[in-house]
Scaffold this active site. Structure first.
Site, mmCIF file in Angstrom:
data_model
loop_
_atom_site.group_PDB
_atom_site.id
_atom_site.type_symbol
_atom_site.label_atom_id
_atom_site.label_comp_id
_atom_site.label_asym_id
_atom_site.label_seq_id
_atom_site.Cartn_x
_atom_site.Cartn_y
_atom_site.Cartn_z
ATOM 1 C CG ASN A 19 52.402 23.015 35.383
ATOM 2 O OD1 ASN A 19 51.452 23.293 36.105
ATOM 3 N ND2 ASN A 19 53.499 23.736 35.357
ATOM 4 C CB VAL A 20 48.876 18.275 31.753
ATOM 5 C CG1 VAL A 20 48.457 17.580 33.044
ATOM 6 C CG2 VAL A 20 47.923 19.408 31.411
ATOM 7 C CG HIS A 36 47.804 15.997 37.919
ATOM 8 N ND1 HIS A 36 47.734 17.258 38.447
ATOM 9 C CD2 HIS A 36 47.573 15.149 38.947
ATOM 10 C CE1 HIS A 36 47.466 17.172 39.738
ATOM 11 N NE2 HIS A 36 47.368 15.909 40.065
ATOM 12 C CB CYS A 44 44.093 2.620 24.525
ATOM 13 S SG CYS A 44 42.699 1.476 24.293
ATOM 14 C CB CYS A 47 45.135 -2.173 25.240
ATOM 15 S SG CYS A 47 45.695 -0.872 24.108
ATOM 16 C CB SER A 136 46.820 27.015 45.672
ATOM 17 O OG SER A 136 46.143 25.928 45.064
#
Length: 189
Positions: A19-20, A36, A44, A47, A136
């Protein structure tokens, strides 16, 4: 909250999440590896400096004081915009090097950073078992850790609705809704 409670009780050594959204941390979990990445920051592409997404939002608002997304904005931030809405929108760049910014998440086709994968493998290697919750395991990104646990002879338990890519490696499969199951588990332990 149930996962954070299991960690608080010492039943989880750490959490690897695909999950993000930062919900594990918001619920109080402490040792979370965001496989993730996370939508709460941007990176960026030149950099590699990471900054809070809220800072980018402030900068974008200052650069576009009269702009507002009209219509439906989805929970993941996606929105359908017309050409007129996009016209004149000012993009801001990295304050350090002027490079292009993107959400600090792994998109399809990108690779998870090696050090992050190594950290996940180390967590699995130090574990006594592996619990998979609500995945899954259809892509290699998360499946590889179940494969490693199986190679190490660790018992794997999977709670998910429907089949997973690792059912053959599981010592325990529970086909059940995750929210109710975890709430009940946390209450019983």
């Amino acid at each position: 909250r149930a996962v954070a409670e299991l960690e608080r009780r010492g039943l989880l050594a750490g959490i690897v999440t695909q999950n993000v959204d930062g919900l594990h941390q918001a619920a109080g979990a402490r040792r979370v590896i965001e496989l993730h990445g996370g939508l709460d920051r941007v990176v960026c592409l030149s950099c590699r400096e990471r900054t809070p997404r809220a800072e980018l939002e402030r900068r974008l608002s200052a650069a576009n004081p009269r702009w507002a997304a009209e219509g439906r904005v989805n929970p993941d931030g996606d929105a359908a915009l017309t050409d007129a809405q996009v016209a004149g929108f000012q993009v801001v760049d990295c304050v350090t090097c002027g490079g292009l910014l993107k959400p600090d998440v792994i998109f399809f086709g990108e690779n998870v950073p090696r050090d992050r994968v190594a950290e996940c493998f180390a967590l699995v290697g130090a574990a006594r078992s592996l619990l998979v919750l609500g995945s899954s395991l259809a892509i290699r990104s998360g499946l590889r850790f179940v494969t490693r646990a199986a190679e190490l002879g660790l018992p794997v338990a999977i709670v998910n609705q429907g089949p997973t890519g690792a059912d053959a490696d599981a010592a325990l499969l529970l086909d059940a809704p995750l929210g109710a199951t975890l709430t009940e588990l946390a209450a019983r332990l």
